[in-house]
Design a protein around this motif. Structure first.
Motif, PDB file in Angstrom:
ATOM      1  N   LEU A  84      91.429 -50.311 -52.378  1.00 39.05           N
ATOM      2  CA  LEU A  84      90.245 -51.191 -51.603  1.00 39.05           C
ATOM      3  C   LEU A  84      90.023 -50.791 -50.074  1.00 39.05           C
ATOM      4  O   LEU A  84      88.972 -50.980 -49.648  1.00 39.05           O
ATOM      5  CB  LEU A  84      90.909 -52.594 -51.570  1.00 39.05           C
ATOM      6  N   ASP A  85      90.881 -49.888 -49.669  1.00 39.82           N
ATOM      7  CA  ASP A  85      90.747 -49.417 -48.410  1.00 39.82           C
ATOM      8  C   ASP A  85      89.847 -48.148 -48.351  1.00 39.82           C
ATOM      9  O   ASP A  85      89.037 -48.282 -47.662  1.00 39.82           O
ATOM     10  CB  ASP A  85      92.194 -48.898 -47.688  1.00 39.82           C
ATOM     11  N   ALA A  86      89.766 -47.656 -49.428  1.00 37.53           N
ATOM     12  CA  ALA A  86      88.959 -46.484 -49.656  1.00 37.53           C
ATOM     13  C   ALA A  86      87.344 -46.995 -49.889  1.00 37.53           C
ATOM     14  O   ALA A  86      86.473 -46.721 -49.562  1.00 37.53           O
ATOM     15  CB  ALA A  86      89.136 -45.380 -50.613  1.00 37.53           C
ATOM     16  N   LEU A  87      87.401 -48.136 -50.711  1.00 38.29           N
ATOM     17  CA  LEU A  87      86.119 -49.006 -50.990  1.00 38.29           C
ATOM     18  C   LEU A  87      85.657 -49.299 -49.921  1.00 38.29           C
ATOM     19  O   LEU A  87      84.393 -49.147 -49.540  1.00 38.29           O
ATOM     20  CB  LEU A  87      86.399 -49.871 -52.151  1.00 38.29           C
ATOM     21  N   ASP A  88      86.377 -49.929 -48.814  1.00 39.29           N
ATOM     22  CA  ASP A  88      85.863 -50.574 -47.535  1.00 39.29           C
ATOM     23  C   ASP A  88      85.199 -49.443 -46.755  1.00 39.29           C
ATOM     24  O   ASP A  88      84.155 -49.611 -46.383  1.00 39.29           O
ATOM     25  CB  ASP A  88      86.891 -51.110 -46.916  1.00 39.29           C
ATOM     26  N   SER A  89      85.788 -48.217 -46.751  1.00 39.34           N
ATOM     27  CA  SER A  89      85.057 -47.232 -46.069  1.00 39.34           C
ATOM     28  C   SER A  89      83.989 -46.790 -46.724  1.00 39.34           C
ATOM     29  O   SER A  89      82.670 -46.360 -45.990  1.00 39.34           O
ATOM     30  CB  SER A  89      86.017 -45.823 -45.696  1.00 39.34           C
ATOM     31  N   ALA A  90      83.758 -46.655 -48.053  1.00 39.13           N
ATOM     32  CA  ALA A  90      82.621 -46.250 -48.596  1.00 39.13           C
ATOM     33  C   ALA A  90      81.475 -47.211 -48.446  1.00 39.13           C
ATOM     34  O   ALA A  90      80.266 -46.796 -48.589  1.00 39.13           O
ATOM     35  CB  ALA A  90      82.871 -46.209 -50.200  1.00 39.13           C
ATOM     36  N   VAL A  91      81.795 -48.691 -48.700  1.00 37.13           N
ATOM     37  CA  VAL A  91      80.990 -49.445 -48.598  1.00 37.13           C
ATOM     38  C   VAL A  91      80.097 -49.474 -47.005  1.00 37.13           C
ATOM     39  O   VAL A  91      78.815 -49.397 -46.872  1.00 37.13           O
ATOM     40  CB  VAL A  91      81.273 -51.104 -48.504  1.00 37.13           C
ATOM     41  N   THR A  92      80.891 -49.475 -46.031  1.00 39.56           N
ATOM     42  CA  THR A  92      80.262 -49.334 -44.508  1.00 39.56           C
ATOM     43  C   THR A  92      79.461 -47.939 -44.494  1.00 39.56           C
ATOM     44  O   THR A  92      78.618 -47.903 -43.741  1.00 39.56           O
ATOM     45  CB  THR A  92      81.396 -49.400 -43.448  1.00 39.56           C
TER      46      THR A  92
END
Length: 261
Positions: A84-92
């Motif tokens: 989830l942390d990596a996804l959070d960065s990818a989304v932004t």
């Protein structure tokens, strides 16, 4: 009937929920329409309540959080992630907006909420004890989630960057519809992307949920009997017979009977 155990592959729609102003009214509606039964909600989860078919999790309802300003109820589609942390960065990085920062939900897993560049809201779920749908593709369970957009190319760019989707035309007569494929499962599409037609230009871009029913025509009267409304259909298309409806709080969802065989 398709049961499922364990986590869903990253990028797969894995869960749906909705926040409603009167959870008891919504429970009665979905129990009568789709046969759901509900867990007892634990106070530490703010009244969040899982719905089940035959004891297996299919969706959830929730009251508003204390002090939360209630918006128009709508089903939220959650996409699975292993990080989830990596996804959070990818989304932004791809131009999305964080609505709810990644948070741990006890031992159940971790979640976050986002808006894509068009403003469409979606959730992300990293599973713990709660892995998402435990059954799909039977009467009352989710059978398909997809995305409707005003800019198909831009949407594919964003979600392709974030989730690694690749796309291929589905060959839907009269509409532009692309199937999204995961990098590690190129033979099976977990979701699809539709370009809005001229009659849909004023509708917001959005993720939507479709529930499997055994006889969609029989559901027309049933929807109205239990407090819903009919928006469109039933009508035939290559993947079955579809009915688009609203629930007791004007939330939109679809009912689908796939073709036999």
């Amino acid at each position: 009937m398709t049961g499922h155990e364990g986590s869903w592959p990253a990028g797969t729609p894995c869960w749906v929920d909705i926040t409603v102003p009167d959870i008891e009214t919504s429970k009665r509606f979905y129990a009568a329409l789709l046969g759901w039964r509900f867990d007892e909600s634990a106070p530490e989860f703010g009244g969040y309540t899982n719905a089940r078919l035959g004891g297996r999790a299919v969706a959830a309802l929730s009251p508003p959080m204390p002090g939360e300003e209630a918006g128009a109820p709508a089903w939220t589609v959650y996409l699975a992630t292993d990080d989830l942390d990596a996804l959070d960065s990818a989304v932004t990085s791809a131009g999305g907006e964080q609505i709810l920062a990644p948070m741990q939900v006890g031992p159940m897993g971790s979640m976050a909420l986002y808006a894509d560049p068009e403003g469409a809201v979606f959730g992300a779920w990293q599973s713990g004890q709660h892995t998402g749908f435990e059954v799909t593709d039977e009467h009352g369970a989710v059978t398909w989630c997809d995305f409707m957009t005003s800019d198909l190319s831009a949407a594919e760019g964003f979600y392709g960057q974030v989730f690694g989707y690749t796309f291929a035309a589905a060959g839907m007569p009269g509409m532009e519809y692309e199937l999204a494929f995961l990098p590690d499962a190129p033979e099976e599409a977990p979701t699809g992307f539709a370009a809005k037609g001229p009659d849909e230009a004023d509708m917001p871009s959005m993720w939507s949920v479709c529930f499997h029913v055994d006889d969609v025509d029989a559901m027309v009267g049933r929807v109205q009997e239990v407090g819903g409304s009919i928006l469109m259909g039933p009508s035939d298309f290559p993947f079955g017979r579809l009915l688009i409806v609203t629930g007791p709080d004007s939330e939109t969802f679809s009912l689908l009977t796939p073709p036999q065989g």
